[in-house]
Design a protein around this motif. Structure first.
Motif, PDB file in Angstrom:
ATOM      1  N   LYS A  95      12.057 -80.141 -32.795  1.00  0.00           N
ATOM      2  CA  LYS A  95      10.927 -79.218 -32.718  1.00  0.00           C
ATOM      3  C   LYS A  95      11.266 -78.035 -31.805  1.00  0.00           C
ATOM      4  O   LYS A  95      10.998 -76.886 -32.151  1.00  0.00           O
ATOM      5  N   SER A  96      11.853 -78.303 -30.649  1.00  0.00           N
ATOM      6  CA  SER A  96      12.243 -77.242 -29.722  1.00  0.00           C
ATOM      7  C   SER A  96      13.340 -76.377 -30.320  1.00  0.00           C
ATOM      8  O   SER A  96      13.321 -75.153 -30.202  1.00  0.00           O
ATOM      9  N   TYR A  97      14.300 -77.019 -30.955  1.00  0.00           N
ATOM     10  CA  TYR A  97      15.396 -76.276 -31.588  1.00  0.00           C
ATOM     11  C   TYR A  97      14.858 -75.371 -32.686  1.00  0.00           C
ATOM     12  O   TYR A  97      15.256 -74.204 -32.786  1.00  0.00           O
ATOM     13  N   ASP A  98      13.948 -75.878 -33.497  1.00  0.00           N
ATOM     14  CA  ASP A  98      13.346 -75.078 -34.563  1.00  0.00           C
ATOM     15  C   ASP A  98      12.594 -73.881 -33.997  1.00  0.00           C
ATOM     16  O   ASP A  98      12.666 -72.779 -34.536  1.00  0.00           O
ATOM     17  N   LYS A  99      11.868 -74.093 -32.909  1.00  0.00           N
ATOM     18  CA  LYS A  99      11.114 -73.006 -32.296  1.00  0.00           C
ATOM     19  C   LYS A  99      12.059 -71.923 -31.787  1.00  0.00           C
ATOM     20  O   LYS A  99      11.835 -70.730 -32.015  1.00  0.00           O
ATOM     21  N   ILE A 100      13.126 -72.328 -31.123  1.00  0.00           N
ATOM     22  CA  ILE A 100      14.107 -71.376 -30.615  1.00  0.00           C
ATOM     23  C   ILE A 100      14.764 -70.628 -31.765  1.00  0.00           C
ATOM     24  O   ILE A 100      14.921 -69.406 -31.732  1.00  0.00           O
ATOM     25  N   THR A 101      15.121 -71.353 -32.824  1.00  0.00           N
ATOM     26  CA  THR A 101      15.731 -70.732 -34.001  1.00  0.00           C
ATOM     27  C   THR A 101      14.782 -69.720 -34.630  1.00  0.00           C
ATOM     28  O   THR A 101      15.189 -68.612 -34.994  1.00  0.00           O
ATOM     29  N   ASN A 102      13.514 -70.087 -34.751  1.00  0.00           N
ATOM     30  CA  ASN A 102      12.522 -69.181 -35.328  1.00  0.00           C
ATOM     31  C   ASN A 102      12.300 -67.944 -34.468  1.00  0.00           C
ATOM     32  O   ASN A 102      12.161 -66.835 -34.994  1.00  0.00           O
ATOM     33  N   LEU A 103      12.254 -68.119 -33.156  1.00  0.00           N
ATOM     34  CA  LEU A 103      12.107 -66.966 -32.263  1.00  0.00           C
ATOM     35  C   LEU A 103      13.294 -66.025 -32.395  1.00  0.00           C
ATOM     36  O   LEU A 103      13.130 -64.810 -32.468  1.00  0.00           O
ATOM     37  N   ARG A 104      14.492 -66.581 -32.424  1.00  0.00           N
ATOM     38  CA  ARG A 104      15.697 -65.758 -32.557  1.00  0.00           C
ATOM     39  C   ARG A 104      15.705 -65.014 -33.895  1.00  0.00           C
ATOM     40  O   ARG A 104      16.024 -63.840 -33.965  1.00  0.00           O
ATOM     41  N   LEU A 123       8.781 -64.031 -25.037  1.00  0.00           N
ATOM     42  CA  LEU A 123       8.330 -64.547 -26.337  1.00  0.00           C
ATOM     43  C   LEU A 123       8.255 -66.074 -26.310  1.00  0.00           C
ATOM     44  O   LEU A 123       7.332 -66.671 -26.866  1.00  0.00           O
ATOM     45  N   HIS A 124       9.225 -66.700 -25.682  1.00  0.00           N
ATOM     46  CA  HIS A 124       9.254 -68.155 -25.570  1.00  0.00           C
ATOM     47  C   HIS A 124       8.033 -68.672 -24.795  1.00  0.00           C
ATOM     48  O   HIS A 124       7.367 -69.623 -25.229  1.00  0.00           O
ATOM     49  N   ILE A 125       7.723 -68.042 -23.670  1.00  0.00           N
ATOM     50  CA  ILE A 125       6.568 -68.453 -22.860  1.00  0.00           C
ATOM     51  C   ILE A 125       5.283 -68.322 -23.670  1.00  0.00           C
ATOM     52  O   ILE A 125       4.450 -69.233 -23.708  1.00  0.00           O
ATOM     53  N   ILE A 126       5.129 -67.194 -24.346  1.00  0.00           N
ATOM     54  CA  ILE A 126       3.925 -66.959 -25.144  1.00  0.00           C
ATOM     55  C   ILE A 126       3.863 -67.936 -26.316  1.00  0.00           C
ATOM     56  O   ILE A 126       2.795 -68.465 -26.644  1.00  0.00           O
ATOM     57  N   SER A 127       4.999 -68.199 -26.935  1.00  0.00           N
ATOM     58  CA  SER A 127       5.047 -69.151 -28.046  1.00  0.00           C
ATOM     59  C   SER A 127       4.636 -70.550 -27.596  1.00  0.00           C
ATOM     60  O   SER A 127       3.926 -71.264 -28.308  1.00  0.00           O
ATOM     61  N   ASN A 128       5.087 -70.957 -26.417  1.00  0.00           N
ATOM     62  CA  ASN A 128       4.702 -72.272 -25.884  1.00  0.00           C
ATOM     63  C   ASN A 128       3.197 -72.358 -25.671  1.00  0.00           C
ATOM     64  O   ASN A 128       2.568 -73.377 -25.983  1.00  0.00           O
ATOM     65  N   LEU A 129       2.616 -71.290 -25.149  1.00  0.00           N
ATOM     66  CA  LEU A 129       1.174 -71.269 -24.931  1.00  0.00           C
ATOM     67  C   LEU A 129       0.446 -71.328 -26.268  1.00  0.00           C
ATOM     68  O   LEU A 129      -0.502 -72.098 -26.436  1.00  0.00           O
ATOM     69  N   GLU A 130       0.913 -70.551 -27.237  1.00  0.00           N
ATOM     70  CA  GLU A 130       0.303 -70.571 -28.569  1.00  0.00           C
ATOM     71  C   GLU A 130       0.383 -71.966 -29.183  1.00  0.00           C
ATOM     72  O   GLU A 130      -0.591 -72.467 -29.756  1.00  0.00           O
ATOM     73  N   SER A 131       1.533 -72.605 -29.074  1.00  0.00           N
ATOM     74  CA  SER A 131       1.697 -73.951 -29.621  1.00  0.00           C
ATOM     75  C   SER A 131       0.723 -74.927 -28.998  1.00  0.00           C
ATOM     76  O   SER A 131       0.111 -75.743 -29.693  1.00  0.00           O
ATOM     77  N   ASP A 145      17.070 -57.764 -22.914  1.00  0.00           N
ATOM     78  CA  ASP A 145      16.887 -58.542 -24.151  1.00  0.00           C
ATOM     79  C   ASP A 145      16.608 -60.006 -23.833  1.00  0.00           C
ATOM     80  O   ASP A 145      15.732 -60.628 -24.447  1.00  0.00           O
ATOM     81  N   LEU A 146      17.329 -60.560 -22.891  1.00  0.00           N
ATOM     82  CA  LEU A 146      17.110 -61.955 -22.497  1.00  0.00           C
ATOM     83  C   LEU A 146      15.694 -62.148 -21.956  1.00  0.00           C
ATOM     84  O   LEU A 146      15.012 -63.118 -22.299  1.00  0.00           O
ATOM     85  N   GLN A 147      15.241 -61.221 -21.138  1.00  0.00           N
ATOM     86  CA  GLN A 147      13.886 -61.331 -20.588  1.00  0.00           C
ATOM     87  C   GLN A 147      12.834 -61.204 -21.689  1.00  0.00           C
ATOM     88  O   GLN A 147      11.835 -61.914 -21.663  1.00  0.00           O
ATOM     89  N   HIS A 148      13.056 -60.313 -22.634  1.00  0.00           N
ATOM     90  CA  HIS A 148      12.103 -60.181 -23.744  1.00  0.00           C
ATOM     91  C   HIS A 148      12.033 -61.481 -24.549  1.00  0.00           C
ATOM     92  O   HIS A 148      10.942 -61.942 -24.909  1.00  0.00           O
ATOM     93  N   LEU A 149      13.184 -62.061 -24.809  1.00  0.00           N
ATOM     94  CA  LEU A 149      13.209 -63.332 -25.543  1.00  0.00           C
ATOM     95  C   LEU A 149      12.499 -64.440 -24.756  1.00  0.00           C
ATOM     96  O   LEU A 149      11.763 -65.244 -25.319  1.00  0.00           O
ATOM     97  N   TRP A 150      12.727 -64.475 -23.453  1.00  0.00           N
ATOM     98  CA  TRP A 150      12.091 -65.497 -22.625  1.00  0.00           C
ATOM     99  C   TRP A 150      10.575 -65.307 -22.623  1.00  0.00           C
ATOM    100  O   TRP A 150       9.814 -66.279 -22.696  1.00  0.00           O
TER     101      TRP A 150
END
Length: 86
Positions: A4-13, A36-44, A29-34
């Motif tokens: 599930k985590s791998y899929d989320k990371i793959t989808n974000l990328r 997105l990751h934080i926001i995605s976790n909250l959304e999930s 770029d790394l900070q922008h991706l991170w």
């Protein structure tokens, strides 16, 4: 990493690359991706019927706000360093 985590990371990328969000400034770029990751976790947490307490929600929002503040401070430093008007 569980699937599930791998899929989320793959989808974000994929989302990142498909929409050409990269600036080719590695740290930014790394900070922008991170972010997105934080926001995605909250959304999930909010959409997967997980029990989200008010405290968890507040802490997540504070994490986003703190990270955004740190991120914009870095961006401003970079812009200042190169004399870019902002």
């Amino acid at each position: 990493i569980e699937n599930k985590s791998y899929d989320k990371i793959t989808n974000l990328r994929k989302f990142w690359e498909d929409n050409h969000f990269h600036l080719d400034i590695a740290l930014i770029d790394l900070q922008h991706l991170w972010l997105l990751h934080i926001i995605s976790n909250l959304e999930s947490a909010l959409t997967e019927d997980e029990l989200v307490t008010q405290n968890t929600y507040q802490n997540s929002l504070l994490e986003v706000i703190d990270y955004i503040s740190e991120h914009f401070s870095l961006e401003e430093d970079i812009l200042r360093k190169f004399g870019y008007p902002y």
